[in-house]
Write a protein that holds these residues in place. Structure first.
Motif, PDB file in Angstrom:
ATOM      1  N   GLU A 534       1.027  -1.359   0.353  1.00 41.96           N
ATOM      2  CA  GLU A 534       0.002   0.102   0.177  1.00 41.96           C
ATOM      3  C   GLU A 534       0.921   1.215  -0.017  1.00 41.96           C
ATOM      4  O   GLU A 534       0.279   2.437  -0.574  1.00 41.96           O
ATOM      5  N   ALA A 535       1.933   0.976   0.687  1.00 46.19           N
ATOM      6  CA  ALA A 535       2.920   2.459   0.781  1.00 46.19           C
ATOM      7  C   ALA A 535       3.880   2.485  -0.336  1.00 46.19           C
ATOM      8  O   ALA A 535       3.521   3.637  -1.205  1.00 46.19           O
ATOM      9  N   GLU A 546      -5.263  10.340   0.363  1.00 39.35           N
ATOM     10  CA  GLU A 546      -5.466   8.826   0.831  1.00 39.35           C
ATOM     11  C   GLU A 546      -3.968   8.300   1.510  1.00 39.35           C
ATOM     12  O   GLU A 546      -4.307   7.231   2.005  1.00 39.35           O
ATOM     13  N   GLY A 547      -3.531   9.785   2.570  1.00 35.13           N
ATOM     14  CA  GLY A 547      -2.365   9.408   3.449  1.00 35.13           C
ATOM     15  C   GLY A 547      -0.554   8.859   3.049  1.00 35.13           C
ATOM     16  O   GLY A 547      -0.039   9.177   3.549  1.00 35.13           O
ATOM     17  N   GLY A 548      -0.681   8.769   1.583  1.00 28.57           N
ATOM     18  CA  GLY A 548       0.863   8.500   0.759  1.00 28.57           C
ATOM     19  C   GLY A 548       1.486  10.427   1.080  1.00 28.57           C
ATOM     20  O   GLY A 548       2.229  10.319   0.126  1.00 28.57           O
ATOM     21  N   MET A 549       1.293  11.142   1.792  1.00 32.03           N
ATOM     22  CA  MET A 549       1.585  12.713   1.566  1.00 32.03           C
ATOM     23  C   MET A 549       3.394  12.013   1.861  1.00 32.03           C
ATOM     24  O   MET A 549       3.738  12.172   3.032  1.00 32.03           O
ATOM     25  N   ALA A 552       6.951   9.024  -1.018  1.00 33.53           N
ATOM     26  CA  ALA A 552       7.942   9.063  -2.166  1.00 33.53           C
ATOM     27  C   ALA A 552       9.453  10.250  -2.118  1.00 33.53           C
ATOM     28  O   ALA A 552      10.429   9.404  -2.504  1.00 33.53           O
ATOM     29  N   LEU A 553       9.093  10.876  -1.336  1.00 28.42           N
ATOM     30  CA  LEU A 553      10.347  11.701  -0.329  1.00 28.42           C
ATOM     31  C   LEU A 553      11.113  10.983   0.380  1.00 28.42           C
ATOM     32  O   LEU A 553      11.728  10.674  -0.233  1.00 28.42           O
ATOM     33  N   VAL A 554       9.792  10.369   1.361  1.00 29.35           N
ATOM     34  CA  VAL A 554      11.137   9.468   2.146  1.00 29.35           C
ATOM     35  C   VAL A 554      12.008   8.212   2.030  1.00 29.35           C
ATOM     36  O   VAL A 554      12.640   7.714   1.733  1.00 29.35           O
ATOM     37  N   ARG A 555      11.156   7.807   0.432  1.00 34.96           N
ATOM     38  CA  ARG A 555      11.387   6.579  -0.070  1.00 34.96           C
ATOM     39  C   ARG A 555      13.183   6.866  -1.074  1.00 34.96           C
ATOM     40  O   ARG A 555      14.062   6.540  -1.163  1.00 34.96           O
ATOM     41  N   ARG A 556      13.052   8.183  -1.052  1.00 40.86           N
ATOM     42  CA  ARG A 556      14.433   8.987  -1.823  1.00 40.86           C
ATOM     43  C   ARG A 556      15.495   9.209  -0.840  1.00 40.86           C
ATOM     44  O   ARG A 556      16.202   9.105  -0.785  1.00 40.86           O
ATOM     45  N   VAL A 557      14.663   9.416   1.116  1.00 41.75           N
ATOM     46  CA  VAL A 557      16.200   9.734   1.501  1.00 41.75           C
ATOM     47  C   VAL A 557      16.648   8.812   2.167  1.00 41.75           C
ATOM     48  O   VAL A 557      17.872   8.865   2.010  1.00 41.75           O
ATOM     49  N   VAL A 561      13.256   1.697   2.640  1.00 38.00           N
ATOM     50  CA  VAL A 561      12.074   2.301   3.761  1.00 38.00           C
ATOM     51  C   VAL A 561      10.917   0.741   3.469  1.00 38.00           C
ATOM     52  O   VAL A 561      10.525   0.033   2.729  1.00 38.00           O
ATOM     53  N   HIS A 562      10.456   0.535   4.899  1.00 37.19           N
ATOM     54  CA  HIS A 562       9.627  -0.905   5.300  1.00 37.19           C
ATOM     55  C   HIS A 562       8.664  -0.319   6.344  1.00 37.19           C
ATOM     56  O   HIS A 562       8.356  -0.085   6.875  1.00 37.19           O
ATOM     57  N   PHE A 563       6.881  -0.816   5.761  1.00 34.38           N
ATOM     58  CA  PHE A 563       6.507  -1.080   6.722  1.00 34.38           C
ATOM     59  C   PHE A 563       4.980  -2.431   6.678  1.00 34.38           C
ATOM     60  O   PHE A 563       5.534  -3.326   6.038  1.00 34.38           O
TER      61      PHE A 563
END
Length: 583
Positions: A534-535, A546-549, A552-557, A561-563
Motif C-alpha cells: 500500500e505504501a 489517501e494518506g501517501g503524502m 516518495a520523498l521518504v523513499r528517496r531520502v 524503507v519498510h512498512f
C-alpha cells in the motif's frame, strides 16, 4: 689422541737410536720443556715459534716446518725455521700440492731419504727456502678424525735419514702439538663467544633503549577515546610495536606493527617504521588515508626491501568530527570491534593485504565504518593468535573472539583482564612477540528509545531524538536536513492518518540502532497501519488525500524503507527507516 699413523714410505730404518735410558729421559725432558713453553705462549706467533724451536731440538735436524690450512682457500700456510715468517709471511702451498699437501689429505705420514726425487715434491718451496732438502719426514697433526695441519723435519744432523725411532719421537711431538693447537682453538673460540655475547648484550640493550624510545606510554586518552596497550617481546626486544598519534584535535591515528624476525635487527626496523609513522602522522587526514598509507609504504620500501625483514601492520584512523573509523591491514588479521547494538565482537570488513613496505603501491585498501556502531576496537599482532594453547593447537581468531565475548565490558574494563584470560589458555607461555591494542569510545550515546503519546508537541521531541542520532552517526548538515524531513513526514502521517487529528492521541515509540555501515530508525504505533504494498502504491500515486503524502520523498531520502501493518489495534504497526553511512 689418535694412534700414530705408520709411515707410508720408510726407505731406511737402520739409524743410530737414542740410548734406551738416557735417550728416553732426554726425550721426556725435552717434550716436557716444550709443553711448558707452549703453555706459556701468549700470542699465536709465539706459539708457532716455540713449536718450531722445540721440533728442531727434539728431531736434531737442519730445519722444521709446520703447515696449517687456510680456511678461506684450503691452501697450506708453511711456517719454517728457514724463514722469518713473522716479517715476510708464511709460504703458501697450493691445496693438494707437494708431499705436505698429500699427507694433509691422506692423514698418512711420509718418510723419504731424498725428497727431491719424490714424485710429489714441490720444488718451489725448496728453492724459496734456499735449503736443498734431502731426507724429509712429514707427519699429519691428528686430533681424533680432524687433521689440524702437517709438520716436517728436514735433513737430520747426525744421521743420513730419519728412522723408526725418529718417526716415533716426531709422532709423539706432533700429538703434543695437536693437543696444544686444539686447546688454543678452543680458547680462541671461547674468547670469541664471550666477545660475541658481550657485543650481543650491548646491542640488545641499545636496541631495547631504541625500542622504548619509540613506543608511547601504554595508556593514553584523546578526547573521548581511551587507549590501552600490551606488548610482550619473546627475547626482551623484538619487532612488535604499537602507536597512537593525534594529527589534529579531532583525529587519532593508532595501530599495531609486527616486523618479522627477532632481536636487534627486528627492533631497529621497528624503530624505522614507528619513526616514519610519527614523522608523517600530521599528513594523515580521512579523505587521503589510502594515499597516506601508500606514501608511507613507498618511503619504507627501499629499506625494508633491502633487508631480510618485512612488516605486518594494522592501522586505524578515528575521526571524531565525522564520527568515522577507517582501517587497513597488511599481512595481519583485520582488527575487531564490539558492536554497540548487540555487544558481540566482530571483524571489521577490512581486506588483508601483503606485507607492508615490500612493493611499491599507488593506493591501499581501506575499510570504513561508523564510530558510533562500536564501543571498543582491538588490533593485535600474530603472536596473540599463533600462541599454542593447552590442547596443542593455536589460539586462532575464534579463540580470541571467545576471550573477548566472555569478558564483562564496561568503561573501566582493563586490558590486563584480557591478557590474564589469554595467558590462562596457553600451554607454555607466549612463543613469539605479542601485542594488543585496545581502544574505547567513551562518547555517551543518545537514548536508544523515545516513547510518548502522538501529538504535535511529541513529534517535535521525536524529531530531536532522531537528530541526536544523526549527530552521533556523523551525518553532515545537508544530509541531516534531508533525513529529518523524511522523519517528519513519517511522524506527521502517523499523527494525521494513522490516528487522525480529531482522535485521542495514541502511543508512538521510536528506536535507533547503529550498524557499521548504516543507521536504523524503527517507528511503532497502534493506529491504522499500511502495508509495504500500500505504501508503494501511495508513494507512486502521490495522492495526498489517501494518506501517501511525501512517501516518495521518504523513499528517496532513506536507503531502505519498510512498512508493516498490524492485523488489529492490539498489535503495533511498524515503519523501518535505514540510511547508509557514506564514507
Amino acid at each position: 689422541m689418535s694412534k700414530p699413523a705408520q709411515p707410508r714410505e720408510a726407505e731406511d730404518t737402520s739409524v743410530t737410536a737414542i740410548p734406551s735410558t738416557h735417550g728416553e729421559g732426554l726425550l721426556v725432558e725435552t717434550l716436557l720443556g716444550v709443553a711448558a713453553s707452549l703453555n706459556r705462549s701468549g700470542d699465536f706467533e709465539s706459539l708457532l715459534a716455540n713449536i718450531l724451536h722445540g721440533a728442531r731440538a727434539v728431531m736434531r735436524c737442519a730445519a722444521c716446518s709446520i703447515s696449517l690450512p687456510d680456511a678461506a682457500s684450503g691452501d697450506l700456510l708453511i711456517h719454517s725455521t728457514q724463514r722469518d715468517w713473522k716479517k715476510e709471511g708464511a709460504w703458501r702451498l697450493p691445496k693438494g700440492q707437494g708431499i705436505a699437501g698429500r699427507v694433509f689429505e691422506s692423514r698418512e705420514a711420509v718418510n723419504t731419504s731424498d725428497a727431491a726425487k719424490h714424485p710429489e715434491h714441490y720444488r718451489r718451496t725448496g728453492q724459496d727456502a734456499g735449503l736443498a732438502t734431502q731426507a724429509l719426514l712429514t707427519i699429519p697433526l691428528l686430533d681424533g678424525e680432524h687433521c689440524r695441519g702437517v709438520m716436517q723435519a728436514m735433513n737430520p744432523e747426525d744421521r743420513e735419514h730419519f728412522g723408526t725411532e725418529d718417526m716415533r719421537i716426531f709422532m709423539a711431538f706432533g700429538a703434543l702439538v695437536s693437543v696444544t693447537l686444539g686447546r688454543r682453538e678452543a680458547e680462541e673460540q671461547a674468547k670469541a663467544r664471550a666477545v660475541e655475547e658481550a657485543e650481543r648484550k650491548v646491542e640488545m640493550e641499545l636496541a631495547r633503549q631504541v625500542q622504548e624510545t619509540f613506543l608511547p606510554e601504554p595508556r593514553a586518552t584523546h578526547g573521548p577515546l581511551r587507549m590501552q596497550a600490551y606488548l610482550e617481546q619473546a627475547t626482551g626486544i623484538g619487532g612488535d610495536c604499537y602507536f597512537f598519534h593525534s594529527p589534529n584535535p579531532h583525529l587519532l591515528l593508532a595501530g599495531v606493527g609486527d616486523v618479522t624476525g627477532k632481536g636487534s635487527s627486528a627492533a631497529l626496523d621497528m624503530a624505522r617504521l614507528t619513526t616514519q609513522i610519527a614523522l608523517t602522522a600530521s599528513q594523515c587526514v580521512p579523505e587521503k588515508f589510502s594515499a597516506w598509507l601508500a606514501t608511507l609504504n613507498n618511503t619504507l620500501y627501499q629499506a625494508m626491501h633491502a633487508g631480510d625483514n618485512a612488516a605486518a601492520l594494522t592501522v586505524l584512523l578515528f575521526d571524531l568530527k565525522h564520527r568515522r573509523v577507517q582501517a587497513s591491514a597488511f599481512a595481519q588479521a583485520p582488527p575487531l570491534f564490539r558492536s554497540r547494538e548487540n555487544g558481540t565482537w566482530q571483524e571489521i570488513a577490512c581486506p588483508r593485504q601483503p606485507f607492508f613496505g615490500q612493493r611499491r603501491l599507488t593506493e591501499c585498501k581501506v575499510a570504513s565504518m561508523a564510530l558510533g556502531s562500536g564501543t571498543h576496537w582491538l588490533a593485535q599482532s600474530d603472536g596473540i593468535l599463533e600462541a599454542v594453547i593447552k590442547d596443542g593447537s593455536e589460539l586462532g581468531r575464534e579463540g580470541l573472539l571467545g576471550i573477548l565475548n566472555d569478558a564483562a565490558w564496561h568503561e573501566s574494563t582493563d586490558i590486563e583482564t584480557l591478557v590474564t584470560k589469554w595467558r590462562a589458555l596457553l600451554k607454555d607461555g607466549a612463543r613469539d612477540d605479542a601485542t594488543l591494542l585496545l581502544l574505547m569510545d567513551a562518547t555517551p550515546p543518545p537514548a536508544s528509545v523515545f516513547e510518548a503519546a502522538c501529538t504535535p508537541e511529541s513529534i517535535r521531541d521525536a524529531r530531536k531524538f532522531c537528530e541526536s542520532w544523526l549527530d552521533f552517526a556523523g551525518f553532515d548538515k545537508n544530509a541531516k536536513v534531508q533525513i529529518l524531513v523524511g522523519c517528519d513526514e513519517v511522524l506527521t502521517n502517523i499523527l494525521k492518518h494513522a490516528y487522525g487529528i480529531d482522535q485521542p492521541p495514541g502511543p508512538i515509540t521510536c528506536t535507533a540502532a547503529m550498524e557499521p555501515a548504516k543507521l536504523r530508525f524503527t517507528i511503532k504505533h497502534r493506529g491504522r497501519g499500511i502495508s509495504q504494498e500500500e505504501a508503494a502504491a501511495q508513494a507512486h500515486s502521490g495522492a495526498r488525500e489517501e494518506g501517501g503524502m511525501g512517501l516518495a520523498l521518504v523513499r528517496r531520502v532513506f536507503t531502505h524503507v519498510h512498512f508493516h501493518a498490524a492485523a488489529s489495534t492490539r498489535e503495533e504497526s511498524e515503519i523501518t527507516l535505514e540510511k547508509e553511512l557514506v564514507g
